[in-house]
Design an enzyme around this catalytic site. Structure first.
Site, short mmCIF file in Angstrom:
data_model
loop_
_atom_site.label_atom_id
_atom_site.label_comp_id
_atom_site.label_asym_id
_atom_site.label_seq_id
_atom_site.Cartn_x
_atom_site.Cartn_y
_atom_site.Cartn_z
N ASP A 7 47.15 41.90 36.66
CA ASP A 7 47.82 40.64 36.96
C ASP A 7 49.09 40.49 36.10
O ASP A 7 49.04 40.67 34.88
CB ASP A 7 46.86 39.49 36.65
CG ASP A 7 47.14 38.25 37.48
OD1 ASP A 7 48.29 38.08 37.89
OD2 ASP A 7 46.21 37.47 37.71
N ASP A 8 50.20 40.17 36.74
CA ASP A 8 51.46 39.88 36.03
C ASP A 8 51.90 41.04 35.13
O ASP A 8 52.35 40.81 34.00
CB ASP A 8 51.32 38.61 35.19
CG ASP A 8 51.18 37.36 36.04
OD1 ASP A 8 51.16 37.49 37.27
OD2 ASP A 8 51.07 36.26 35.47
N CYS A 40 50.08 35.41 43.01
CA CYS A 40 48.71 35.95 43.02
C CYS A 40 48.01 35.93 44.37
O CYS A 40 47.67 36.98 44.91
CB CYS A 40 47.87 35.19 41.99
SG CYS A 40 48.56 35.22 40.32
N ARG A 55 47.11 39.19 46.89
CA ARG A 55 45.74 39.62 47.09
C ARG A 55 45.32 39.57 48.55
O ARG A 55 44.63 40.47 49.04
CB ARG A 55 44.80 38.74 46.25
CG ARG A 55 44.82 39.07 44.79
CD ARG A 55 44.23 37.96 43.93
NE ARG A 55 44.00 38.42 42.58
CZ ARG A 55 44.95 38.68 41.70
NH1 ARG A 55 46.22 38.51 42.03
NH2 ARG A 55 44.65 39.12 40.49
N LYS A 62 39.24 38.59 39.01
CA LYS A 62 39.83 37.38 39.57
C LYS A 62 39.90 37.46 41.10
O LYS A 62 40.53 38.34 41.65
CB LYS A 62 41.24 37.21 38.98
CG LYS A 62 42.09 36.14 39.62
CD LYS A 62 43.46 36.14 38.97
CE LYS A 62 44.46 35.34 39.78
NZ LYS A 62 45.80 35.35 39.17
N HIS A 113 40.57 34.43 43.56
CA HIS A 113 41.74 33.62 43.88
C HIS A 113 42.09 33.59 45.38
O HIS A 113 43.25 33.49 45.75
CB HIS A 113 42.96 34.08 43.07
CG HIS A 113 43.89 32.94 42.74
ND1 HIS A 113 45.01 33.09 41.97
CD2 HIS A 113 43.84 31.62 43.07
CE1 HIS A 113 45.62 31.93 41.82
NE2 HIS A 113 44.93 31.02 42.49
N SER A 168 42.71 31.91 38.76
CA SER A 168 43.39 32.44 37.57
C SER A 168 42.71 31.99 36.29
O SER A 168 42.19 30.88 36.20
CB SER A 168 44.86 31.97 37.55
OG SER A 168 45.58 32.56 38.58
N HIS A 175 49.20 37.69 30.02
CA HIS A 175 49.70 36.82 28.96
C HIS A 175 48.58 36.00 28.32
O HIS A 175 48.82 35.29 27.35
CB HIS A 175 50.79 35.89 29.49
CG HIS A 175 50.31 34.97 30.56
ND1 HIS A 175 49.63 33.81 30.29
CD2 HIS A 175 50.41 35.04 31.91
CE1 HIS A 175 49.34 33.20 31.44
NE2 HIS A 175 49.80 33.93 32.43
N ASP A 197 49.62 42.99 40.91
CA ASP A 197 49.70 41.97 41.96
C ASP A 197 51.09 41.36 42.06
O ASP A 197 51.47 40.81 43.09
CB ASP A 197 48.65 40.88 41.75
CG ASP A 197 48.99 39.95 40.59
OD1 ASP A 197 49.66 40.41 39.64
OD2 ASP A 197 48.57 38.78 40.63
N ASN A 198 51.86 41.43 40.98
CA ASN A 198 53.26 40.99 40.97
C ASN A 198 53.86 41.34 39.62
O ASN A 198 53.17 41.84 38.74
CB ASN A 198 53.41 39.49 41.26
CG ASN A 198 52.54 38.59 40.42
OD1 ASN A 198 51.61 37.96 40.90
ND2 ASN A 198 52.83 38.53 39.12
N LYS A 223 58.39 37.51 38.33
CA LYS A 223 57.39 36.82 39.15
C LYS A 223 57.98 35.63 39.89
O LYS A 223 58.81 34.90 39.35
CB LYS A 223 56.24 36.36 38.25
CG LYS A 223 55.13 35.62 38.97
CD LYS A 223 54.00 35.29 38.03
CE LYS A 223 52.91 34.50 38.76
NZ LYS A 223 51.73 34.27 37.92
#
Length: 467
Positions: free
Chosen positions: A45-46, A87, A91, A140, A142, A165, A258, A316-317, A347
């Site tokens: 993620d991220d 997100c 997905r 996750k 989502h 998230s 993060h 995912d991004n 993002k």
């Protein structure tokens, strides 16, 4: 006469033996090629394109040694893109092989969302499950957490993870986000109560839940134990595969990078003993924690069914630049237009760093080692490629946007998408609109925005409010 007859019989026996050996070898090859492969998808993620050490070797960060090993033993896909730069849309597109405008998911689901990925959509795990695969998900989700929208109702036999998230609910001290949010409000129940605190938009009334299948097993969960829990569940699923006697799909969707995944140093610990010289950021620690999880999965797979398991790692991004020093690296994808006009490249945007993500495919004996492909590919291609490798045909009553990348992975071809669209994911305009298109090395923007800010100074003041 007798000698001639003996020679004839002997040659006939040799021919029969050779024929039987050839038939036996052919049957073995058929059995080997007809054995359906296992699939492990790891979605970070991220994560930034530059966070993969193999992509950005000049940085010498050494934060992803296991992923570097996978890249050396497999293939790096250097022009691979997430289907969206947030997100839920990303997905949904990965699991359906369809753009958000087709599958109905164009923006993120929230804690208060009552629905999710439309029930009319057919997912990758559903199709593999129907074909006899054991399907499991960790991490996750989502894509809707109520009723029929949960993962165990969308094709997964087993689920362990967070329904949305991990920055959408409070945990315990020191808080769940960076900069730190307040810990959970202990004055009342922390069960799906939608109420924001006044502390920077953090949720202090909603305890972040850990769900197994359809039951909450911990709320609020302890983020510092999450990696070990995921690691234990993943390795168990992989090692139990032989007992199940079925091929499997393991989909792992990891947490926001993060959000701190590793605890700080204990008061009496020696910094030199527990950290390398370059380990001076929280983000680096989280990145290494994620990489250790990837390493555990790889080792478990190698120990059980190494030659018959495809591991596909991607993101995912791109990095969430609003997190400042807690965000990932965009690598070389930061242009002058964005920096001079007060816009970001990561993002939520359709700039390159928003959706070009680090990607590695690993399959010993099938994917050539230490190879790189610059084919234009998308996360939507995972759907088509895995179904092709499993010999499963998707329903013919809908349009798919992913392509079968089997020849790129296994045979060194370099032809990907002729055109690849990037949807708006919140920078400006209507969610889901296809605002950018790539073809070969060219990219056309229908809209270029400054992300709501009139000047670069205003943008950077907002961007680094956490610093």
């Amino acid at each position: 006469m007798v000698e001639g007859l003996m020679m004839f019989l002997l040659s006939g026996m040799l021919m029969c033996g050779l024929l039987l050996h050839t038939l036996s070898q052919h049957e073995a090859d058929v059995d080997k090629t007809s054995k359906r492969p296992n699939f492990i998808i790891i979605l970070a993620d991220d994560i930034g394109w530059g966070d993969l050490d193999a992509n950005w070797p000049d940085e010498r960060a050494n934060n992803t040694p296991y992923l570097s090993m996978m890249a050396a033993q497999g293939q790096r896909l250097t022009d691979f893109h997430s289907p969206a730069s947030t997100c839920s849309p990303s997905r949904a597109a990965i699991l359906t092989g369809r753009y958000g405008l087709r599958n109905g998911v164009t923006h993120n689901f929230a804690i208060g969302s009552v629905a999710g990925l439309p029930l009319s959509e057919v997912t990758l795990p559903q199709l593999l499950q129907e074909a006899g695969y054991y399907t499991a998900m960790i991490g996750k989700w989502h894509l809707g957490h109520n009723g029929p929208y949960g993962p165990t109702n969308r094709g997964f036999d087993y689920y362990l993870g967070i329904p949305y998230s991990n920055d959408m609910g409070c945990t315990d001290i020191p808080g769940y986000d960076l900069p730190l949010c307040l810990p959970c409000d202990s004055s009342g129940p922390q069960v799906f109560r939608l109420k924001r605190s006044v502390h920077g938009g953090c949720y202090s009334k909603v305890g972040l839940p850990l769900i197994e299948n359809s039951s909450i097993v911990e709320q609020p969960l302890d983020l510092w134990t999450l990696t070990e829990r995921y690691k234990s569940a993943a390795t168990r699923i992989i090692r139990d595969a032989r007992e199940r006697g079925r091929p499997y799909l393991l989909y792992m969707a990891l947490a926001h990078m993060h959000v701190p995944l590793a605890p700080p140093l204990s008061p009496g610990a020696s910094a030199a003993a527990t950290r390398r010289p370059d380990d001076d950021t929280v983000y680096s620690a989280s990145l290494r924690e994620m990489d250790s999880l990837v390493g555990a999965v790889k080792n478990a797979s190698d120990d059980t069914d190494k030659d018959n398991t495809l591991i596909w790692f991607t993101g995912d991004n791109g990095p969430w630049e609003q997190k400042c020093q807690y965000a990932g690296s965009a690598g070389p994808f930061m242009g002058k237009w964005q920096t001079s006009r007060g816009g970001g490249s990561a993002k939520r945007t359709t700039w390159e760093a928003g959706h070009r993500v680090p990607t590695v495919a690993y399959w010993p004996g099938r994917i050539p080692a230490n190879t790189t492909s610059s084919a234009l590919l998308s996360g939507m291609d995972i759907f088509s490629t895995l179904l092709s490798l499993a010999g499963v045909t998707p329903p013919s009553d809908r349009r798919y946007d992913g392509i079968d990348a089997t020849k790129i992975l296994l045979h060194g071809e370099h032809i990907g998408h002729e055109f690849l669209f990037h949807p708006n994911s919140g920078a400006a305009g209507k969610f889901g609109d296809l605002q950018t298109v790539r073809t070969q090395k060219h990219k056309a923007f229908y809209i270029t925005v400054r992300r709501y800010f009139k000047t670069p100074n205003a943008y950077h003041a907002y961007l680094c409010r956490c610093c």
